[in-house]
Write an enzyme that holds these catalytic residues in place. Structure first.
Site, PDB file in Angstrom:
ATOM      1  N   CYS A   1      61.520  12.297  31.996  1.00  0.00           N
ATOM      2  CA  CYS A   1      59.746  12.656  32.306  1.00  0.00           C
ATOM      3  C   CYS A   1      58.958  11.384  33.101  1.00  0.00           C
ATOM      4  O   CYS A   1      58.156  11.699  33.619  1.00  0.00           O
ATOM      5  CB  CYS A   1      59.243  12.860  30.927  1.00  0.00           C
ATOM      6  SG  CYS A   1      59.449  11.984  29.565  1.00  0.00           S
TER       7      CYS A   1
ATOM      8  N   GLU B   1      53.998  16.424  25.475  1.00  0.00           N
ATOM      9  CA  GLU B   1      54.161  15.432  26.564  1.00  0.00           C
ATOM     10  C   GLU B   1      54.910  16.290  27.514  1.00  0.00           C
ATOM     11  O   GLU B   1      56.039  16.905  27.362  1.00  0.00           O
ATOM     12  CB  GLU B   1      55.042  14.275  25.830  1.00  0.00           C
ATOM     13  CG  GLU B   1      55.453  13.024  26.810  1.00  0.00           C
ATOM     14  CD  GLU B   1      56.563  13.414  27.503  1.00  0.00           C
ATOM     15  OE1 GLU B   1      56.216  13.905  28.730  1.00  0.00           O
ATOM     16  OE2 GLU B   1      57.617  13.030  27.159  1.00  0.00           O
TER      17      GLU B   1
END
Ligand code: ADP
Length: 501
Positions: A303, A268
């Site tokens: 993120c 990720e």
């Protein structure tokens, strides 16, 4: 780790903390083989918080050996599902009971507001362990439709030793997202926390033992990425690396896998997520509130931050007024130990400088900085950056293309829905996307058209444990949370039994 606290302000409680900084290997705290240490610096004031063992390849070897031995013993991997579930649920209870300890540790170690820890990180981490525990006996194999003389079935078995390499922006929560499904599936884990947020993982490991887990199921090796992280990702006895961090290092994980044992790699790797405000949005104030939360919450160190805010030209002035008003009112940097603070310092001075550098690039590139743009007055001793708004941003500018990972919003105007989708998708990333519109058709067309792993309609950064979290394109290939995450820490075994007629 013993934490003794008494009633008083968070400052009083922080003053009484004592930290355990050694590695956690095979059920106990141990110094690094080299004896080396490194410092945890409190980014709110630059003071040294603790000395932490600096693990390297030798410590990774020790930790992996411990995890492998425990895995092969079956003490965890072959526990009856509900027995493993009981330990995981006790673990979740213990984390909840230590909520204020975790809140203090992460706030001091990496700077996020303590209120964010108490309302987001800790409850969501507890929830993650509970959800994952509850999934343990819901994961099933399959029986094939074969001829009557054959019984064919597919088992799901744990992988073995899993390496988890996590970032610093949600130290407890990102760790939970990785280790909870890995452990629940019956694997043993070697965790490498980020070198900027080292301490809460150690408390976590000791609580896991207290919950009844055997030694060696969860080992924690602090250290630098290029030393401990690299050694873990290259280790031949590690069957999977679960990684969250930058694209650059995410790509390296795949290289390391190819250079070693072709271990599975889930990544990720962040984003540059578009948050689209259509002119027909029901309530511009509400949209502005969520847009501000999406980029200034957690100091923008998120993120899936909605860092590109795409606004339809006809409502641009009104949106800017509403958005700036929320930013000025609700996102005022301050001491993260004060419960009213919503914006803490950046995790380190290096990260502060990186964000300030991007702000400089935005200004030089011709974008208009209408709010912030520097270090807040009076907070020069910490690694602070003011919430910053750029208008007049074009999608080709560096500040619209690269992940800044700080409180910097780029406002990009667009004319039509088609323009919005084309700008949204013009990115190497594809983690999240949001849209504000009162038109159902537009909302769901956007959900269909946008290249992103997660789409929010008339809200942002929402979700729960059954909502998969992960990206498209260079935002990575992994999915955290959800039942699929648990499954991704298992492998199938196909069994073909000839049983006769
Ligand atoms: P950021 O830029 O946000 O700090 P990184 O991708 O550098 O993100 O770091 C994320 C995690 O990856 C951290 O735990 C870090 O220690 C680790 N890491 C960094 N470099 C390497 C590497 N070469 N090999 C393995 N892990 C690494």
């Amino acid at each position: 780790m013993t934490i003794t606290r008494s009633a008083g302000s968070w400052h009083d409680q922080a003053a009484k903390l004592s930290f355990e900084g050694r590695l956690f290997i095979d059920g106990d705290f141990r110094a690094a083989a080299s004896g080396k240490m490194f410092e945890s610096i409190n980014p709110a004031n630059g003071s040294v918080l603790a000395e932490v063992s600096r693990g390297d390849a030798a410590d990774i070897d020790r930790a992996v050996a411990s995890s492998l031995k425990t895995f092969k013993s079956g003490a965890w991997s072959r526990l009856a599902p509900r027995a493993r579930m009981a330990i995981m649920l006790r673990f979740a209870d213990l984390i909840e009971q230590h909520a204020s300890d975790f809140a203090l540790i992460d706030t001091l170690d990496m700077g996020k507001p303590i209120t964010e820890m108490l309302t987001v990180d800790v409850p969501l981490a507890v929830n993650c362990f509970r959800f994952t525990a509850e999934c343990i006996d819901k994961m099933q194999g399959t029986v094939g439709a074969t001829s009557p003389d054959v019984l064919s079935y597919v088992l799901r078995q744990p992988l073995g030793v899993v390496g988890c390499i996590v970032p610093w922006n949600y130290p407890l929560l990102m760790t939970a997202w990785k280790i909870a499904p890995a452990l629940a599936a019956g694997n043993c884990v070697v965790l490498k926390p980020a070198e900027q947020s080292r301490l809460s993982a150690l408390l976590l490991a000791s609580l896991f033992m207290q919950a009844g887990a055997p030694a060696g199921v969860l080992n924690v090796v602090n250290g630098f990425g290029a030393e401990a992280g690299r050694a873990l990702a290259l280790h031949r006895d590690v069957e999977k690396i679960a990684f969250t961090g930058s694209v650059e290092i995410g790509k390296l994980m795949m290289v390391y896998s190819g250079q070693s044992n072709l271990k599975k790699v889930s990544t990720e790797c962040g984003g540059k997520s578009p948050h689209v405000i259509m002119a027909d949005a029901d309530n511009l104030e509400t949209a502005a509130w969520w847009a501000a939360m999406g980029i200034f919450g957690n100091q923008g160190e998120v993120c899936c931050a909605g860092s590109r805010i795409l606004v339809q030209t006809s409502i641009l002035p009104d949106f800017l007024d509403a958005f700036s008003a929320v930013a000025k009112k609700d996102y005022i940097p301050g001491d993260p130990l004060e419960t009213t603070t919503t914006v803490g310092p950046m995790v380190t001075v290096e990260q502060q400088q990186r964000v300030l550098n991007y702000i400089g690039i935005g200004k030089q590139g011709g974008a208009d900085c209408i709010l912030g743009g520097g270090v807040p007055e009076g907070l020069e001793a910490g690694a602070y950056v003011s919430p910053t708004i750029f208008t007049g941003v074009s999608n080709s500018m560096t500040i619209a293309r690269e992940e800044i990972f700080g409180p910097v919003a780029s406002i990009i105007p667009f004319d039509s829905y088609e323009d919005a989708v084309s700008i949204a998708n013009d990115s190497n990333f594809g983690l999240a996307a949001g849209i504000w519109t009162s038109n159902l058709g537009t909302a769901h067309r956007f959900a269909r058209d946008v290249e992103a792993g997660m789409v929010y309609i008339n809200s942002y950064m929402n979700g729960d444990m059954q909502f998969p979290f992960g990206g498209w394109k260079e935002s990575g290939n992994g999915r955290d949370k959800c039942m699929d995450a648990l499954v991704s820490y298992t492998q199938t075994k196909s069994v073909w039994a000839t049983i006769g007629n």
